[in-house]
Design a protein around this motif. Structure first.
Motif, PDB file in Angstrom:
ATOM      1  N   HIS A  24       0.399  -1.429  -0.180  1.00 50.21           N
ATOM      2  CA  HIS A  24       0.438   0.305  -0.089  1.00 50.21           C
ATOM      3  C   HIS A  24       0.882   1.421   0.039  1.00 50.21           C
ATOM      4  O   HIS A  24       0.622   2.441  -1.125  1.00 50.21           O
ATOM      5  CB  HIS A  24      -0.661   0.560   1.246  1.00 50.21           C
ATOM      6  CG  HIS A  24      -2.240  -0.998   1.065  1.00 50.21           C
ATOM      7  ND1 HIS A  24      -2.916  -1.081   2.210  1.00 50.21           N
ATOM      8  CD2 HIS A  24      -2.464  -1.529   0.747  1.00 50.21           C
ATOM      9  CE1 HIS A  24      -3.315  -2.060   0.895  1.00 50.21           C
ATOM     10  NE2 HIS A  24      -3.517  -2.708   0.455  1.00 50.21           N
ATOM     11  N   ASP A 119      -5.077   2.069   6.275  1.00 46.59           N
ATOM     12  CA  ASP A 119      -4.673   0.186   5.405  1.00 46.59           C
ATOM     13  C   ASP A 119      -3.117   0.218   4.872  1.00 46.59           C
ATOM     14  O   ASP A 119      -2.558  -0.528   4.070  1.00 46.59           O
ATOM     15  CB  ASP A 119      -6.062   0.130   4.064  1.00 46.59           C
ATOM     16  CG  ASP A 119      -5.910   0.876   3.274  1.00 46.59           C
ATOM     17  OD1 ASP A 119      -4.922   1.847   3.012  1.00 46.59           O
ATOM     18  OD2 ASP A 119      -5.776  -0.137   1.963  1.00 46.59           O
ATOM     19  N   THR A 145      -9.036   5.046   3.031  1.00 41.93           N
ATOM     20  CA  THR A 145      -7.873   4.250   2.477  1.00 41.93           C
ATOM     21  C   THR A 145      -6.458   4.612   1.207  1.00 41.93           C
ATOM     22  O   THR A 145      -6.833   5.518   0.759  1.00 41.93           O
ATOM     23  CB  THR A 145      -8.770   3.290   2.454  1.00 41.93           C
ATOM     24  OG1 THR A 145      -8.958   3.242   0.636  1.00 41.93           O
ATOM     25  CG2 THR A 145      -9.383   2.814   3.032  1.00 41.93           C
ATOM     26  N   THR A 146      -5.805   3.551   0.904  1.00 43.70           N
ATOM     27  CA  THR A 146      -5.545   4.000  -0.712  1.00 43.70           C
ATOM     28  C   THR A 146      -5.377   4.463  -1.313  1.00 43.70           C
ATOM     29  O   THR A 146      -5.111   4.871  -2.371  1.00 43.70           O
ATOM     30  CB  THR A 146      -4.469   2.419  -0.207  1.00 43.70           C
ATOM     31  OG1 THR A 146      -3.674   2.333   0.439  1.00 43.70           O
ATOM     32  CG2 THR A 146      -3.331   2.570  -1.037  1.00 43.70           C
TER      33      THR A 146
END
Length: 170
Positions: A24, A119, A145-146
């Motif tokens: 990630h 994440d 989140t990514t």
């Protein structure tokens, strides 16, 4: 700006789900480079923890050595930041409950808007990561989140970089 905290060679093997964290962070750094988002990174005591994971950063991305757990206590780090109010600082890295959390709290104290990429942060113990996410959110950091961070940077599927950026998260 993307801030990647302490993704170091000797630390990463001890992080729970370290491979996912690394994947990630690589996606975020590559997408930031592709889309013109500035990248800043830190290394905590690199003599003890080693340099950043090989291949994570390119030469024009700045890496600052630090010995404080809160990077905002480092003058060179603060000098490398944009002015508060100039967008959001997107934060990823390790360890969630120490340098990531303490730096996030420091950024918030300095009036930065912070998005913590849930994440793309990790700790040796998953319980410490969970507590760090909760604490950061309670203090005013927004969780993301990514994929959300990358799509936010893109803004539209009509950007010429869309296909390449999409390939980073698939």
């Amino acid at each position: 700006m993307l801030l990647v905290i302490d993704m170091q060679q000797r630390l990463l093997p001890h992080i729970d789900a370290g491979e996912t964290l690394s994947r990630h962070c690589h996606a975020l750094v590559r997408a930031a480079g592709l889309l013109g988002v500035p990248v800043l990174a830190t290394e905590q005591n690199p003599r003890g923890l080693g340099a950043s994971v090989e291949g994570l950063f390119v030469p024009n991305q700045r890496v600052i050595e630090k010995h404080t757990f809160d990077a905002t206590l480092n003058d060179a780090f603060v000098a490398a930041l944009p002015s508060p109010g100039d967008g959001v600082i997107v934060v990823a890295g390790a360890e969630a409950h120490v340098c990531v959390l303490l730096t996030t709290l420091g950024l918030l104290r300095l009036d930065y808007r912070v998005e913590l990429v849930a994440d793309a942060i990790g700790s040796r113990d998953p319980a410490n990561r969970a507590i760090a996410l909760t604490r950061a959110a309670q203090e005013g950091a927004r969780l993301t989140t990514t994929e959300t961070a990358i799509f936010n940077w893109l803004g539209t599927c009509r950007r010429p970089e869309f296909r390449e950026a999409l390939g980073l998260i698939k």
